[in-house]
Design a protein around this motif. Structure first.
Motif, PDB file in Angstrom:
ATOM      1  N   UNK A 112       0.820  -1.214   0.000  1.00  0.00           N
ATOM      2  CA  UNK A 112       0.000   0.000   0.000  1.00  0.00           C
ATOM      3  C   UNK A 112       0.852   1.261   0.000  1.00  0.00           C
ATOM      4  N   UNK A 113       1.972   1.211   0.709  1.00  0.00           N
ATOM      5  CA  UNK A 113       2.857   2.384   0.678  1.00  0.00           C
ATOM      6  C   UNK A 113       3.432   2.576  -0.720  1.00  0.00           C
ATOM      7  N   UNK A 114       3.640   1.462  -1.410  1.00  0.00           N
ATOM      8  CA  UNK A 114       4.090   1.538  -2.793  1.00  0.00           C
ATOM      9  C   UNK A 114       3.012   2.175  -3.670  1.00  0.00           C
ATOM     10  N   UNK A 115       1.762   1.779  -3.439  1.00  0.00           N
ATOM     11  CA  UNK A 115       0.669   2.314  -4.268  1.00  0.00           C
ATOM     12  C   UNK A 115       0.455   3.804  -4.070  1.00  0.00           C
ATOM     13  N   UNK A 116       0.819   4.329  -2.898  1.00  0.00           N
ATOM     14  CA  UNK A 116       0.704   5.779  -2.708  1.00  0.00           C
ATOM     15  C   UNK A 116       2.040   6.481  -3.009  1.00  0.00           C
ATOM     16  N   UNK A 117       2.988   5.718  -3.598  1.00  0.00           N
ATOM     17  CA  UNK A 117       4.239   6.325  -4.053  1.00  0.00           C
ATOM     18  C   UNK A 117       5.243   6.603  -2.957  1.00  0.00           C
ATOM     19  N   UNK A 130       7.155  15.217   4.637  1.00  0.00           N
ATOM     20  CA  UNK A 130       6.388  16.436   4.349  1.00  0.00           C
ATOM     21  C   UNK A 130       4.917  16.187   4.680  1.00  0.00           C
ATOM     22  N   UNK A 131       4.132  17.248   4.705  1.00  0.00           N
ATOM     23  CA  UNK A 131       2.696  17.120   4.970  1.00  0.00           C
ATOM     24  C   UNK A 131       2.024  16.177   3.980  1.00  0.00           C
ATOM     25  N   UNK A 132       2.378  16.337   2.710  1.00  0.00           N
ATOM     26  CA  UNK A 132       1.775  15.486   1.672  1.00  0.00           C
ATOM     27  C   UNK A 132       2.164  14.024   1.836  1.00  0.00           C
ATOM     28  N   UNK A 133       3.424  13.798   2.244  1.00  0.00           N
ATOM     29  CA  UNK A 133       3.869  12.418   2.457  1.00  0.00           C
ATOM     30  C   UNK A 133       3.164  11.799   3.669  1.00  0.00           C
ATOM     31  N   UNK A 134       3.008  12.595   4.718  1.00  0.00           N
ATOM     32  CA  UNK A 134       2.277  12.089   5.892  1.00  0.00           C
ATOM     33  C   UNK A 134       0.832  11.754   5.520  1.00  0.00           C
ATOM     34  N   UNK A 135       0.267  12.599   4.691  1.00  0.00           N
ATOM     35  CA  UNK A 135      -1.113  12.358   4.266  1.00  0.00           C
ATOM     36  C   UNK A 135      -1.204  11.027   3.507  1.00  0.00           C
ATOM     37  N   UNK A 136      -0.196  10.760   2.690  1.00  0.00           N
ATOM     38  CA  UNK A 136      -0.215   9.500   1.928  1.00  0.00           C
ATOM     39  C   UNK A 136      -0.003   8.278   2.825  1.00  0.00           C
ATOM     40  N   UNK A 137       0.802   8.431   3.881  1.00  0.00           N
ATOM     41  CA  UNK A 137       0.943   7.320   4.840  1.00  0.00           C
ATOM     42  C   UNK A 137      -0.420   7.052   5.498  1.00  0.00           C
ATOM     43  N   UNK A 138      -1.103   8.150   5.867  1.00  0.00           N
ATOM     44  CA  UNK A 138      -2.423   8.010   6.509  1.00  0.00           C
ATOM     45  C   UNK A 138      -3.416   7.336   5.552  1.00  0.00           C
ATOM     46  N   UNK A 139      -3.300   7.655   4.279  1.00  0.00           N
ATOM     47  CA  UNK A 139      -4.180   7.052   3.275  1.00  0.00           C
ATOM     48  C   UNK A 139      -3.857   5.563   3.106  1.00  0.00           C
ATOM     49  N   UNK A 154     -10.658  15.676   3.802  1.00  0.00           N
ATOM     50  CA  UNK A 154      -9.795  16.445   2.897  1.00  0.00           C
ATOM     51  C   UNK A 154      -8.548  15.649   2.511  1.00  0.00           C
ATOM     52  N   UNK A 155      -8.760  14.475   1.882  1.00  0.00           N
ATOM     53  CA  UNK A 155      -7.640  13.558   1.625  1.00  0.00           C
ATOM     54  C   UNK A 155      -6.609  14.081   0.644  1.00  0.00           C
ATOM     55  N   UNK A 156      -6.949  15.084  -0.142  1.00  0.00           N
ATOM     56  CA  UNK A 156      -5.965  15.609  -1.084  1.00  0.00           C
ATOM     57  C   UNK A 156      -5.568  17.037  -0.716  1.00  0.00           C
ATOM     58  N   UNK A 157      -5.948  17.455   0.487  1.00  0.00           N
ATOM     59  CA  UNK A 157      -5.719  18.836   0.913  1.00  0.00           C
ATOM     60  C   UNK A 157      -4.265  19.271   0.956  1.00  0.00           C
ATOM     61  N   UNK A 158      -3.363  18.326   1.142  1.00  0.00           N
ATOM     62  CA  UNK A 158      -1.940  18.680   1.252  1.00  0.00           C
ATOM     63  C   UNK A 158      -1.110  18.177   0.085  1.00  0.00           C
ATOM     64  N   UNK A 159      -1.777  17.745  -0.969  1.00  0.00           N
ATOM     65  CA  UNK A 159      -1.053  17.126  -2.072  1.00  0.00           C
ATOM     66  C   UNK A 159      -0.975  18.055  -3.277  1.00  0.00           C
ATOM     67  N   UNK A 160       0.124  17.956  -4.001  1.00  0.00           N
ATOM     68  CA  UNK A 160       0.220  18.684  -5.269  1.00  0.00           C
ATOM     69  C   UNK A 160      -0.759  18.044  -6.256  1.00  0.00           C
ATOM     70  N   UNK A 162      -0.588  16.562  -9.157  1.00  0.00           N
ATOM     71  CA  UNK A 162      -0.290  15.258  -9.759  1.00  0.00           C
ATOM     72  C   UNK A 162      -0.517  14.132  -8.741  1.00  0.00           C
ATOM     73  N   UNK A 163       0.042  14.317  -7.532  1.00  0.00           N
ATOM     74  CA  UNK A 163      -0.132  13.309  -6.481  1.00  0.00           C
ATOM     75  C   UNK A 163      -1.603  13.213  -6.082  1.00  0.00           C
ATOM     76  N   UNK A 164      -2.246  14.369  -5.963  1.00  0.00           N
ATOM     77  CA  UNK A 164      -3.665  14.397  -5.614  1.00  0.00           C
ATOM     78  C   UNK A 164      -4.483  13.606  -6.617  1.00  0.00           C
ATOM     79  N   UNK A 165      -4.150  13.781  -7.874  1.00  0.00           N
ATOM     80  CA  UNK A 165      -4.868  13.074  -8.929  1.00  0.00           C
ATOM     81  C   UNK A 165      -4.692  11.560  -8.777  1.00  0.00           C
ATOM     82  N   UNK A 166      -3.467  11.118  -8.483  1.00  0.00           N
ATOM     83  CA  UNK A 166      -3.247   9.666  -8.368  1.00  0.00           C
ATOM     84  C   UNK A 166      -3.950   9.105  -7.126  1.00  0.00           C
ATOM     85  N   UNK A 167      -4.033   9.901  -6.067  1.00  0.00           N
ATOM     86  CA  UNK A 167      -4.759   9.448  -4.866  1.00  0.00           C
ATOM     87  C   UNK A 167      -6.261   9.347  -5.167  1.00  0.00           C
ATOM     88  N   UNK A 168      -6.769  10.306  -5.917  1.00  0.00           N
ATOM     89  CA  UNK A 168      -8.184  10.263  -6.294  1.00  0.00           C
ATOM     90  C   UNK A 168      -8.471   9.002  -7.128  1.00  0.00           C
TER      91      UNK A 168
END
Ligand SMILES: Nc1ncnc2c1ncn2[C@@H]1O[C@H](COP(=O)(O)OP(=O)(O)O)[C@@H](O)[C@H]1O
Ligand SMILES: [Mg+2]
Length: 210
Positions: A112-117, A130-139, A154-160, A162-168
């Motif tokens: 799963x950590x691989x899937x969130x990059x 970073x905030x975005x990386x922590x958010x991805x760990x939480x996801x 707000x799952x993409x609130x801290x993501x750029x 491109x990353x936000x798009x892949x999380x979506x």
């Protein structure tokens, strides 16, 4: 909620039903009560009145033990991530899996950590991310448990973008492939439009709009 004995009414007369397999977005201005509502729906908080049914179980009427069992079927991505500071990214994702009795907890957490990059950040602690990386760990932590219902604040609130798009994409692939019910708080109109239903929270009331 009480602040200096002054009761604060955040939510008022909410009547909401979200069916299994649906995706729903909750929108509203800052301070409207979106996080409060999400916490109530997930059984993390208890309302002063009213009833919440999660997977047909009346949360307010269950014992603490029963409520914990229902919560096992739920994934939650907090607005403030709520990672454990003294655990690495990998350990943060592994711990709930291990507690839930998952035998392949390490492999699953890595997957799963691989899937969130984040496969290159397994051994880092939250403060090193970073905030975005922590958010991805939480996801990753929320997804890894394969919940029936995924609540994300707000799952993409801290993501750029491109990353936000892949999380979506990841969120909606869970919804499509595993039938995971998605309940998301978001300011992101693109994300909201991807959901089947949209609810707007304003002055304690919830209104469904198309
Ligand atoms: N623990 C608390 N004690 C008192 N007031 C709170 C608490 N948590 C949130 N609030 C208040 O409740 C309101 C709704 O907060 P919240 O649900 O976080 O809004 P949103 O997520 O929509 O920004 C805000 O006015 C906030 O200040
Ligand atoms: Mg909030």
């Amino acid at each position: 909620m009480d602040a200096d004995n002054q009761a604060l009414h955040i939510l008022n007369g909410i009547d909401l039903q979200i069916n299994a397999g649906e995706s729903a977005a909750i929108l509203g201005s800052s301070g409207a009560g979106k996080s409060t509502l999400l916490g109530l729906l997930a059984g993390l908080d208890q309302a002063s009145s009213g009833e919440v049914y999660l997977n047909q179980q009346p949360l307010n009427k269950l014992s603490e033990e029963e409520r914990a069992a229902v919560r096992q079927q739920v994934g939650f991505v907090f607005q403030s991530f709520q990672l454990l500071d003294h655990l690495t990214a990998l350990e943060n994702v592994m711990l709930p899996l291990e507690l839930a009795g998952e035998k392949k907890y390490e492999a699953k957490a890595k997957q799963w950590l691989d899937r969130v990059g984040l496969s290159h950040r397994l051994k880092h602690y939250p403060r090193q991310l970073s905030g975005g990386e922590q958010q991805r760990v939480a996801i990753a932590r929320a997804f890894a448990g394969e919940p029936l219902v995924l609540f994300a604040d707000e799952p993409t609130g801290n993501l750029d973008s491109v990353t936000g798009h892949s999380i979506i994409e990841l969120l909606f692939s869970l919804n499509k492939d595993q039938g995971t019910t998605l309940i998301l708080v978001t300011h992101d109109e693109v994300l909201a439009q991807r959901c089947q239903r949209r609810f707007y929270l304003q002055q304690g009331k919830l209104e469904e709009r198309s």
